[in-house]
Scaffold this motif. Structure first.
Motif, PDB file in Angstrom:
ATOM      1  N   SER A   1       0.816  -1.225   0.000  1.00 29.84           N
ATOM      2  CA  SER A   1       0.000   0.000   0.000  1.00 29.84           C
ATOM      3  C   SER A   1       0.844   1.267   0.000  1.00 29.84           C
ATOM      4  O   SER A   1       0.335   2.341   0.314  1.00 29.84           O
ATOM      5  N   TYR A   2       2.124   1.152  -0.339  1.00 28.50           N
ATOM      6  CA  TYR A   2       3.032   2.301  -0.349  1.00 28.50           C
ATOM      7  C   TYR A   2       3.074   2.977   1.020  1.00 28.50           C
ATOM      8  O   TYR A   2       3.014   4.199   1.135  1.00 28.50           O
ATOM      9  N   ASN A   3       3.150   2.145   2.068  1.00 26.87           N
ATOM     10  CA  ASN A   3       3.242   2.612   3.456  1.00 26.87           C
ATOM     11  C   ASN A   3       2.009   3.372   3.931  1.00 26.87           C
ATOM     12  O   ASN A   3       2.079   4.170   4.862  1.00 26.87           O
ATOM     13  N   GLU A   4       0.857   3.109   3.315  1.00 23.22           N
ATOM     14  CA  GLU A   4      -0.373   3.795   3.712  1.00 23.22           C
ATOM     15  C   GLU A   4      -1.238   2.972   4.658  1.00 23.22           C
ATOM     16  O   GLU A   4      -1.894   3.533   5.532  1.00 23.22           O
ATOM     17  N   LEU A   5      -1.277   1.665   4.494  1.00 19.27           N
ATOM     18  CA  LEU A   5      -2.156   0.826   5.315  1.00 19.27           C
ATOM     19  C   LEU A   5      -1.341   0.131   6.400  1.00 19.27           C
ATOM     20  O   LEU A   5      -0.593  -0.800   6.138  1.00 19.27           O
ATOM     21  N   TRP A   6      -1.486   0.623   7.621  1.00 18.27           N
ATOM     22  CA  TRP A   6      -0.800   0.070   8.781  1.00 18.27           C
ATOM     23  C   TRP A   6      -1.781  -0.889   9.466  1.00 18.27           C
ATOM     24  O   TRP A   6      -2.635  -0.477  10.239  1.00 18.27           O
ATOM     25  N   ALA A   7      -1.703  -2.174   9.138  1.00 20.22           N
ATOM     26  CA  ALA A   7      -2.598  -3.195   9.714  1.00 20.22           C
ATOM     27  C   ALA A   7      -1.845  -3.946  10.801  1.00 20.22           C
ATOM     28  O   ALA A   7      -0.726  -4.424  10.585  1.00 20.22           O
ATOM     29  N   CYS A   8      -2.445  -4.070  11.973  1.00 15.61           N
ATOM     30  CA  CYS A   8      -1.763  -4.697  13.103  1.00 15.61           C
ATOM     31  C   CYS A   8      -2.775  -5.435  13.970  1.00 15.61           C
ATOM     32  O   CYS A   8      -3.983  -5.301  13.799  1.00 15.61           O
ATOM     33  N   PHE A   9      -2.259  -6.207  14.917  1.00 12.81           N
ATOM     34  CA  PHE A   9      -3.107  -6.994  15.803  1.00 12.81           C
ATOM     35  C   PHE A   9      -3.209  -6.335  17.172  1.00 12.81           C
ATOM     36  O   PHE A   9      -2.232  -5.808  17.693  1.00 12.81           O
ATOM     37  N   TYR A  10      -4.415  -6.401  17.712  1.00 18.18           N
ATOM     38  CA  TYR A  10      -4.632  -5.961  19.094  1.00 18.18           C
ATOM     39  C   TYR A  10      -4.163  -7.084  20.015  1.00 18.18           C
ATOM     40  O   TYR A  10      -4.575  -8.232  19.879  1.00 18.18           O
ATOM     41  N   GLN A  11      -3.290  -6.740  20.979  1.00 23.18           N
ATOM     42  CA  GLN A  11      -2.670  -7.772  21.798  1.00 23.18           C
ATOM     43  C   GLN A  11      -3.180  -7.826  23.234  1.00 23.18           C
ATOM     44  O   GLN A  11      -2.844  -8.755  23.967  1.00 23.18           O
ATOM     45  N   GLY A  12      -3.965  -6.851  23.657  1.00 23.44           N
ATOM     46  CA  GLY A  12      -4.469  -6.866  25.028  1.00 23.44           C
ATOM     47  C   GLY A  12      -3.336  -6.893  26.029  1.00 23.44           C
ATOM     48  O   GLY A  12      -2.400  -6.098  25.950  1.00 23.44           O
TER      49      GLY A  12
END
Length: 384
Positions: free
Chosen positions: A340-351
């Motif tokens: 995404s050319y550094n546009e979409l920062w997808a990550c996991f919620y870790q609690g």
């Protein structure tokens, strides 16, 4: 702002919905990008509206259902939402990457050069992907597309648009327009209002004490903790017992305590208010806006975290320091970020990391457009 948000976004939405005029020599069935139609458009609008609660209250305008509101006062910041084929999606990400730099209040020479390359490539690919050098699609090429080619050079010549025109000028036009009281002679009235505004600003510059905003407003029950930060209520009346994951996290920071007195909110130096899981979990409203996620730096690297609560701790009797207990999101998915050319920062919620991996939820980052404009216009978060 209107160029990169309203004009630019409106054109793309019309393309993706297949709503632009189609000549007799063209055929909408060949428009592979027109995916936001029929039930897909309705379903997408519903998903966008349901995401409202995850947008902080400091956002100009949280997204509404575009299927219902697109023709009824849809805001510029609501236009960057879509469901697209991968090729069109990557093309959009490239344009957004350059546009993001153009919306900043400051940028380095390297950032501007990179943005220029991205915007030029976006325009070239737009002509190949949508316009396709066809005369009967000439109306696809609106002025807002060509203007993208000049944004970077103009930013170097006169500075960021956020400072010279986008936010400050829009704000001034709105305020002066509201102050007109003589419709029969509007231009003379407008000139006088502008003159009065200039005189008031000059007096405030010479005597800052005349400006009530120059005095820091400290709400009742709050606590100034330095560097422009203020802890705000709600606040626990007595210390709360900590659980094992919390104590482990505090011990890593050199804090050895089994109880802390929790604070719910923190006012930032730019006027925005960051809340916490503690303050928002006590609210019973159905549409509570999630305002507890923050951008922080860990070992010099940018990352995102959910604030659980704020608290005070003294390593020694005269050294009371404010802290925040946070749950850090995972590192971004590298493949998605690069694609995404550094546009979409997808990550996991870790609690608290004791949650099984299978129950982790995937989140993505949405930052407020021109977030540093709060320093120009003042924080827009209401102090409840």
């Amino acid at each position: 702002m209107h160029h990169l948000g309203l004009n630019f976004g409106e054109l793309l939405i019309l393309l993706w919905r297949g709503k632009l005029d189609c000549g007799c020599t063209d055929n909408k069935n060949t428009w592979t990008w027109a995916t936001l139609t029929g039930e897909t458009w309705e379903y997408h609008g519903k998903l966008v509206a349901e995401a409202r609660k995850f947008f902080p209250s400091s956002f100009h305008q949280p997204p509404r259902n575009p299927a219902e509101k697109i023709n009824n006062g849809f805001k510029a910041t609501e236009y960057f939402l879509a469901v697209l084929p991968r090729e069109n999606w990557r093309h959009l990400c490239k344009g957004l990457h350059g546009a993001r730099t153009m919306l900043q209040c400051s940028a380095t020479g390297k950032e501007i050069r990179e943005a220029r390359i991205q915007l030029v490539q976006f325009v070239e690919e737009y002509e190949v992907m949508y316009y396709q050098r066809r005369v009967d699609r000439m109306h696809f090429c609106r002025p807002c597309i060509h203007t993208l080619l000049h944004l970077a050079s103009e930013m170097i010549r006169i500075g960021p648009g956020a400072v010279s025109s986008q936010y400050t000028l829009e704000q001034l036009i709105g305020e002066l327009g509201q102050s007109i009281r003589q419709p029969s002679n509007p231009f003379s009235n407008l000139a006088q209002q502008a003159l009065i505004r200039c005189r008031i600003n000059a007096l405030k510059h010479m005597c800052p004490e005349l400006d009530p905003k120059s005095v820091l407003h400290q709400p009742k029950g709050s606590l100034v903790v330095g560097n422009g930060y203020i802890l705000l209520q709600p606040r626990k009346h007595s210390p709360s017992q900590l659980f094992s994951p919390e104590m482990d996290a505090l011990e890593e920071a050199g804090i050895y305590s089994k109880q802390v007195r929790k604070w719910g909110r923190l006012r930032l130096p730019n006027g925005q208010i960051a809340r916490s899981l503690y303050s928002e979990s006590d609210k019973n409203r159905a549409n509570v806006r999630n305002t507890r996620n923050v951008k922080i730096r860990v070992d010099g690297l940018k990352t995102y975290a959910e604030v659980w609560y704020y608290f005070l701790y003294a390593q020694c009797p005269d050294d009371l320091t404010a802290y925040a207990l946070v749950s850090i999101y995972s590192d971004p998915l590298k493949e998605v970020l690069a694609d995404s050319y550094n546009e979409l920062w997808a990550c996991f919620y870790q609690g608290d990391k004791s949650t099984p991996t299978t129950s982790w939820r995937l989140w993505f980052v949405v930052e407020k457009t021109g977030v540093d404009d709060a320093e120009l216009l003042g924080g827009d978060t209401e102090d409840e």
